[in-house]
Design a protein around this motif. Structure first.
Motif, PDB file in Angstrom:
ATOM      1  N   GLY A 165       8.971 110.254   8.537  1.00  0.00           N
ATOM      2  CA  GLY A 165       8.592 110.189   7.193  1.00  0.00           C
ATOM      3  C   GLY A 165       7.904 111.144   6.315  1.00  0.00           C
ATOM      4  O   GLY A 165       7.769 111.617   5.022  1.00  0.00           O
ATOM      5  N   ASN A 166       6.801 110.835   7.413  1.00  0.00           N
ATOM      6  CA  ASN A 166       5.731 111.787   7.026  1.00  0.00           C
ATOM      7  C   ASN A 166       5.287 112.956   6.949  1.00  0.00           C
ATOM      8  O   ASN A 166       4.978 113.733   6.376  1.00  0.00           O
ATOM      9  N   GLU A 167       6.037 113.644   8.143  1.00  0.00           N
ATOM     10  CA  GLU A 167       6.721 115.240   7.999  1.00  0.00           C
ATOM     11  C   GLU A 167       7.873 115.246   6.306  1.00  0.00           C
ATOM     12  O   GLU A 167       6.943 116.763   6.087  1.00  0.00           O
ATOM     13  N   GLU A 168       8.810 114.145   6.156  1.00  0.00           N
ATOM     14  CA  GLU A 168       8.903 115.185   5.158  1.00  0.00           C
ATOM     15  C   GLU A 168       8.667 114.530   3.543  1.00  0.00           C
ATOM     16  O   GLU A 168       8.935 115.018   3.069  1.00  0.00           O
ATOM     17  N   GLN A 169       7.478 113.707   3.586  1.00  0.00           N
ATOM     18  CA  GLN A 169       6.633 113.795   2.248  1.00  0.00           C
ATOM     19  C   GLN A 169       5.491 114.626   2.143  1.00  0.00           C
ATOM     20  O   GLN A 169       5.833 115.235   1.762  1.00  0.00           O
ATOM     21  N   MET A 170       4.838 115.546   3.245  1.00  0.00           N
ATOM     22  CA  MET A 170       4.640 115.991   3.585  1.00  0.00           C
ATOM     23  C   MET A 170       5.616 117.556   3.092  1.00  0.00           C
ATOM     24  O   MET A 170       5.095 118.059   1.708  1.00  0.00           O
ATOM     25  N   MET A 171       6.491 117.742   3.172  1.00  0.00           N
ATOM     26  CA  MET A 171       7.672 119.005   2.491  1.00  0.00           C
ATOM     27  C   MET A 171       7.629 118.091   1.140  1.00  0.00           C
ATOM     28  O   MET A 171       7.403 119.274   0.513  1.00  0.00           O
ATOM     29  N   MET A 172       8.171 117.407   0.613  1.00  0.00           N
ATOM     30  CA  MET A 172       7.743 117.289  -1.057  1.00  0.00           C
ATOM     31  C   MET A 172       7.245 117.892  -1.252  1.00  0.00           C
ATOM     32  O   MET A 172       7.149 118.090  -2.780  1.00  0.00           O
ATOM     33  N   ASP A 173       6.100 117.443  -0.594  1.00  0.00           N
ATOM     34  CA  ASP A 173       4.527 117.254  -1.903  1.00  0.00           C
ATOM     35  C   ASP A 173       4.400 119.197  -1.620  1.00  0.00           C
ATOM     36  O   ASP A 173       4.218 119.477  -2.540  1.00  0.00           O
ATOM     37  N   GLN A 174       4.184 119.613  -1.094  1.00  0.00           N
ATOM     38  CA  GLN A 174       4.488 121.286  -0.558  1.00  0.00           C
ATOM     39  C   GLN A 174       5.462 121.910  -1.398  1.00  0.00           C
ATOM     40  O   GLN A 174       5.636 123.200  -2.057  1.00  0.00           O
ATOM     41  N   PHE A 175       7.073 121.735  -1.174  1.00  0.00           N
ATOM     42  CA  PHE A 175       8.386 122.579  -1.825  1.00  0.00           C
ATOM     43  C   PHE A 175       8.414 121.233  -3.159  1.00  0.00           C
ATOM     44  O   PHE A 175       9.927 121.817  -3.892  1.00  0.00           O
ATOM     45  N   GLY A 176       8.628 120.020  -3.645  1.00  0.00           N
ATOM     46  CA  GLY A 176       9.051 119.384  -4.668  1.00  0.00           C
ATOM     47  C   GLY A 176       9.779 119.176  -4.354  1.00  0.00           C
ATOM     48  O   GLY A 176      10.404 118.813  -3.487  1.00  0.00           O
ATOM     49  N   GLU A 177      10.836 119.505  -5.552  1.00  0.00           N
ATOM     50  CA  GLU A 177      12.249 119.440  -6.319  1.00  0.00           C
ATOM     51  C   GLU A 177      13.462 119.874  -4.775  1.00  0.00           C
ATOM     52  O   GLU A 177      14.474 119.640  -4.388  1.00  0.00           O
ATOM     53  N   GLU A 178      12.871 121.242  -4.934  1.00  0.00           N
ATOM     54  CA  GLU A 178      14.009 122.622  -4.038  1.00  0.00           C
ATOM     55  C   GLU A 178      13.577 121.544  -2.772  1.00  0.00           C
ATOM     56  O   GLU A 178      14.993 121.562  -2.606  1.00  0.00           O
ATOM     57  N   TYR A 179      12.988 120.891  -2.157  1.00  0.00           N
ATOM     58  CA  TYR A 179      13.144 119.934  -0.652  1.00  0.00           C
ATOM     59  C   TYR A 179      13.986 119.209  -1.192  1.00  0.00           C
ATOM     60  O   TYR A 179      14.539 118.567  -0.078  1.00  0.00           O
ATOM     61  N   GLN A 180      13.545 118.356  -2.469  1.00  0.00           N
ATOM     62  CA  GLN A 180      14.676 117.162  -2.693  1.00  0.00           C
ATOM     63  C   GLN A 180      16.287 117.412  -2.714  1.00  0.00           C
ATOM     64  O   GLN A 180      16.783 116.382  -1.988  1.00  0.00           O
ATOM     65  N   THR A 181      16.057 118.349  -3.256  1.00  0.00           N
ATOM     66  CA  THR A 181      17.910 119.547  -3.464  1.00  0.00           C
ATOM     67  C   THR A 181      17.887 119.547  -1.713  1.00  0.00           C
ATOM     68  O   THR A 181      18.762 119.072  -2.095  1.00  0.00           O
ATOM     69  N   TYR A 182      17.494 120.340  -1.079  1.00  0.00           N
ATOM     70  CA  TYR A 182      17.707 120.682  -0.020  1.00  0.00           C
ATOM     71  C   TYR A 182      17.755 118.957   1.139  1.00  0.00           C
ATOM     72  O   TYR A 182      19.057 119.279   2.089  1.00  0.00           O
ATOM     73  N   MET A 183      17.074 118.703   0.672  1.00  0.00           N
ATOM     74  CA  MET A 183      17.539 117.009   1.942  1.00  0.00           C
ATOM     75  C   MET A 183      18.579 116.670   0.973  1.00  0.00           C
ATOM     76  O   MET A 183      19.617 115.658   2.059  1.00  0.00           O
ATOM     77  N   GLN A 184      19.535 116.633   0.016  1.00  0.00           N
ATOM     78  CA  GLN A 184      20.846 116.020  -0.436  1.00  0.00           C
ATOM     79  C   GLN A 184      21.928 116.630   0.303  1.00  0.00           C
ATOM     80  O   GLN A 184      23.030 116.319   0.075  1.00  0.00           O
ATOM     81  N   GLN A 185      21.129 118.517   0.500  1.00  0.00           N
ATOM     82  CA  GLN A 185      22.639 118.909   1.188  1.00  0.00           C
ATOM     83  C   GLN A 185      23.053 118.991   2.287  1.00  0.00           C
ATOM     84  O   GLN A 185      23.582 119.393   3.179  1.00  0.00           O
ATOM     85  N   THR A 186      21.430 118.692   3.220  1.00  0.00           N
ATOM     86  CA  THR A 186      21.615 118.646   5.004  1.00  0.00           C
ATOM     87  C   THR A 186      21.602 117.063   4.983  1.00  0.00           C
ATOM     88  O   THR A 186      21.120 116.009   4.538  1.00  0.00           O
ATOM     89  N   LYS A 187      21.692 116.901   6.476  1.00  0.00           N
ATOM     90  CA  LYS A 187      21.524 116.148   7.184  1.00  0.00           C
ATOM     91  C   LYS A 187      20.565 115.913   8.474  1.00  0.00           C
ATOM     92  O   LYS A 187      20.170 116.764   8.730  1.00  0.00           O
ATOM     93  N   ARG A 188      19.388 114.077   8.704  1.00  0.00           N
ATOM     94  CA  ARG A 188      17.933 115.028   9.106  1.00  0.00           C
ATOM     95  C   ARG A 188      18.707 115.286  10.424  1.00  0.00           C
ATOM     96  O   ARG A 188      18.108 116.614  11.128  1.00  0.00           O
ATOM     97  N   LEU A 189      19.585 114.960  11.341  1.00  0.00           N
ATOM     98  CA  LEU A 189      19.658 114.800  13.485  1.00  0.00           C
ATOM     99  C   LEU A 189      20.722 115.944  13.595  1.00  0.00           C
ATOM    100  O   LEU A 189      21.204 116.797  14.154  1.00  0.00           O
ATOM    101  N   ILE A 190      22.545 115.462  12.827  1.00  0.00           N
ATOM    102  CA  ILE A 190      23.530 115.970  12.921  1.00  0.00           C
ATOM    103  C   ILE A 190      24.782 116.103  11.564  1.00  0.00           C
ATOM    104  O   ILE A 190      24.421 115.540  10.885  1.00  0.00           O
ATOM    105  N   PRO A 191      24.669 117.370  11.836  1.00  0.00           N
ATOM    106  CA  PRO A 191      25.417 117.660  10.735  1.00  0.00           C
ATOM    107  C   PRO A 191      26.749 116.853  10.271  1.00  0.00           C
ATOM    108  O   PRO A 191      26.874 116.553  10.958  1.00  0.00           O
ATOM    109  N   TYR A 192      26.945 116.858   8.678  1.00  0.00           N
ATOM    110  CA  TYR A 192      28.124 115.948   8.775  1.00  0.00           C
ATOM    111  C   TYR A 192      27.529 114.329   8.317  1.00  0.00           C
ATOM    112  O   TYR A 192      28.812 113.748   8.110  1.00  0.00           O
ATOM    113  N   ILE A 193      27.073 114.398   9.130  1.00  0.00           N
ATOM    114  CA  ILE A 193      26.895 112.626  10.345  1.00  0.00           C
ATOM    115  C   ILE A 193      25.158 112.018   9.829  1.00  0.00           C
ATOM    116  O   ILE A 193      25.226 110.745   8.941  1.00  0.00           O
ATOM    117  N   PHE A 194      24.442 112.458  10.453  1.00  0.00           N
ATOM    118  CA  PHE A 194      22.906 111.372  10.339  1.00  0.00           C
ATOM    119  C   PHE A 194      22.140 112.358   9.748  1.00  0.00           C
ATOM    120  O   PHE A 194      21.606 113.382  10.674  1.00  0.00           O
TER     121      PHE A 194
END
Length: 194
Positions: A165-194
């Motif tokens: 959570g801290n890492e993703e918050q740091m990335m959102m603080d750094q890259f803003g909407e670009e990172y939020q869009t990236y988060m919506q297009q990808t999964k954290r650990l396993i493609p298409y699942i998790f």
């Protein structure tokens, strides 16, 4: 497989992971930190992972002190451990290659930090964490010991849950909407699942 063979395979994996990471550690020292979120908790978590994934396995490999906690696994489980470690090492290497100068072992943003969304990062936001989870699974299957085998998965799981959570918050603080869009297009650990 016999215990010695399993220990040798684990050590080959451990040495290989060190060879993958070493050039990136050297390069990382030359980069200027612009946002440092390393806390005492972060340091403690890294120390926990050090013990779980390095110190206890090495103690098991090079001494008989933990032999009282040994268990037996079927050959297919050992084979699954070898495959898991091989995939983990490839993913570990690919993650480092794709990140390049953006890699950091701690929660830090470097000067010139860019958001990587290509390569393996096109489908997984945290492939290095996926590789380490696979490594921890391999550790349990290659080091048949209740302490050394499972120390990695326990230690890394604790770090992951507290840190992600801290890492993703740091990335959102750094890259803003670009990172939020990236988060919506990808999964954290396993493609298409998790």
């Amino acid at each position: 497989m016999d215990t010695l063979t399993l220990k040798i395979i684990f050590m080959i994996g451990l040495i290989s992971s060190s060879a993958i990471r070493l050039p990136h550690q050297q390069q990382n020292k030359q980069n200027t930190v612009t946002d440092d979120r390393k806390t005492p908790l972060e340091t403690g978590l890294l120390l926990l992972v050090f013990f779980g994934m390095l110190a206890l396995p090495l103690l098991y490999v090079f001494s008989p002190w933990l032999n009282f906690a040994n268990y037996k696994l079927p050959l297919w489980a050992n084979g699954l451990g070898v495959v898991s470690f091989a995939i983990a090492l490839w993913l570990f290497w690919r993650s480092h290659q794709d990140l390049g100068e953006n890699w950091s072992p701690t929660l830090q943003v470097r000067d010139g930090h860019t958001l990587i969304t290509n390569g393996i990062y096109q489908s997984i936001r945290h492939p290095m964490y996926t590789s380490i989870f696979l490594w921890c699974i391999a550790q349990a299957l290659l080091l048949p010991n209740w302490i050394a085998g499972f120390a990695g998965i326990i230690a890394f799981s604790i770090m992951y849950v507290i840190r992600i959570g801290n890492e993703e918050q740091m990335m959102m603080d750094q890259f803003g909407e670009e990172y939020q869009t990236y988060m919506q297009q990808t999964k954290r650990l396993i493609p298409y699942i998790f």
